[in-house]
Scaffold this active site. Sequence first.
Site, short mmCIF file in Angstrom:
data_model
loop_
_atom_site.label_atom_id
_atom_site.label_comp_id
_atom_site.label_asym_id
_atom_site.label_seq_id
_atom_site.Cartn_x
_atom_site.Cartn_y
_atom_site.Cartn_z
NE ARG A 100 -4.09 1.83 0.95
CZ ARG A 100 -5.12 2.11 0.18
NH1 ARG A 100 -5.17 1.69 -1.08
NH2 ARG A 100 -6.13 2.82 0.64
CB THR A 375 -9.40 -0.79 -7.50
OG1 THR A 375 -9.35 0.43 -6.81
CG2 THR A 375 -8.66 -1.87 -6.78
CG ASP A 417 -8.57 5.20 -0.11
OD1 ASP A 417 -9.65 5.70 -0.46
OD2 ASP A 417 -8.09 4.19 -0.64
CB SER A 447 -12.55 -1.03 0.90
OG SER A 447 -12.89 0.08 1.68
N GLY A 468 -13.98 0.53 -4.55
CA GLY A 468 -13.90 1.37 -3.36
C GLY A 468 -14.57 0.71 -2.18
O1 DON Z 1 -8.06 1.11 -1.37
C1 DON Z 1 -9.24 1.36 -1.53
O2 DON Z 1 -10.14 0.89 -0.85
C2 DON Z 1 -9.63 2.28 -2.66
N1 DON Z 1 -8.55 3.17 -2.96
C3 DON Z 1 -10.01 1.45 -3.84
C4 DON Z 1 -10.45 2.30 -5.00
C5 DON Z 1 -11.32 1.58 -5.95
O3 DON Z 1 -11.62 0.43 -5.79
C6 DON Z 1 -11.85 2.37 -7.09
N2 DON Z 1 -12.51 1.50 -8.02
N3 DON Z 1 -13.55 1.52 -8.44
#
Ligand code: DON
Length: 565
Positions: A100, A375, A417, A447, A468
């Site tokens: 991360r 993501t 985040d 998440s 997300g």
């Molecule tokens: O780490 C996370 O939870 C978010 N930054 C993930 C972002 C994400 O999944 C966007 N996609 N649709």
Amino acid sequence: MRRLIFFSLILFSNFIYSQNLLFAEPRNPIRAKNGMVVSANELASKVGIQILKRGGNAIDAAVAVGFALAVTYPVAGNIGGGGFMIIHTKDGKSIAIDFREVAPAAATRNMFLDSDGNFLPDLSQVGIKSAGVPGSVSGLLYALKKYGTMKIEDVIQPAINMAEIGFPLPYSTANSIKYTLDDFSQFPSSMKIFSKNGEAYQEGEIFKQPDLAFVLNEIKNFGVDGFYKGKVAELIVDQQNKMGGLITLDDLANYKTIEREVVRGSYNNFEIISMPPSSSGGVALIQLLNILENFSFKENEWGSSNYIHTLVEAMKYVYADRAVHLGDSDFYNVPIDWLTSKAYAKKIADKIKNSATPSDSIFAGSPDSFEGENTTHYSVYDKDGNAVSVTTTINSGYGSKLVVEGAGFLLNNEMDDFSSKPNTPNQFGLIGSEANSIEPGKRMLSSMTPTIVLHNEKPFLILGSPGGSTIITVVLQVILNIIEFNMDIEQAVYSPRIHHQWKPDKLYFEKFGLSKDVIENLKSMGHIIGNERVLGIVEAIMIDQKNKIIFGVTDKRGAGKVEGY
Ligand code: DON
């Protein structure tokens, strides 16, 4: 002859139904005998399967897919972001790799607030300050060195070739770049990569990325130092200095991938292994499954008001806990054992009655009072039984929208985040508190939920999703569809999903997900119905260990590809 075939078919299907199989026989998913790669992009999946065919293991293939996605799937594939990898090795070892992003050393708690204390989402979501120190290159190379069998050059060369020679842009990527041009237009370095002198790329046009090829070559030649030190690091930091960013050469040189204990849980007689903090994904998934284990659903109850109601109530309690208790466990004492315990889940389950509990009257539990698009995900399985589940991100689609000048890759906007201001929602509507406040060197709470489900100690499911805050509930529903409702993997992934995250107090659902009478029932139970939206893009593998068949599904919600051999 025809009659013979007909009767054989009948006999065969009777045989299938009389076998009381562990899970329903899949109808359509791609099958393979040896190995499989499922990712959000066809070229990346092909790169992965070639690595497996050449004798690489699932970790080699996963690393190659990671670099390939950075070239062919720029909306989310990345070297400027971060992610998580869950591995279950053929010898039965479970590993969690945390790559991360981290907050730069100069980051401050209130860096996204104005002088009156108002949250400034434009600053945390777009441009130079929205980026955390990237972890992807470190994480991929860590995994390769420790658990892979191949050399960097073997796994990164396909990505270099595709960046140098280019590849025809698929419809989905051409379109998403086109729709992001407005955002890119604030940054000349981004327009240089993602437009032809300001004009949009069209589907099928060859997309070359020579700057990115240069960076990938530096990584090939110098390993981790090729990104975190030397020419590439200087390009990153020059731009930071020019544009008022915080990332320094020291921040880059100090970046560390962390190997952690996986979080473990169980549902009926299946074992769940998933990602611990700095993701909330694994803890929340296990908490949800623990709560739901206290209820029993009949196969024909899928989609019923009772089923949706129970899911939603469980989700509210779990997201309330997430907002208070979850953050980077190296900075904040996250009560993982308590949150994932069956005893705490039972207490929550006991509170779930026949009517909706308003989110405002649900609060996080307290361990003190306890007695005791964007993501992307990819899944890989190899012929020896190694399983890899990776979710990686630059946060929003195309991250911060800012390309590093001369380096051809996008920086993430992962700083959003963090919980910049207590009880103030971020772009996913998530709220947080002290546990997820900004601190130098801290990882922002995620998440992402890369998960492997084991049965009889062997991999049964490998899955994950973007989305997300919805990632956790998406992964949950696919697992329940298979284990609880006996769906085959394709149906489990394709079926419509719902989502609730406590705040806002709204039940989101997919098209065709809730019928009119179910909506009416839910309303009469007190639920507040939110809008229709797409929930997740799952890339999943299911393994029938008894018959040695690997099944793969790429979500119809995305444009991915299953490759098997
Ligand atoms: O780490 C996370 O939870 C978010 N930054 C993930 C972002 C994400 O999944 C966007 N996609 N649709």
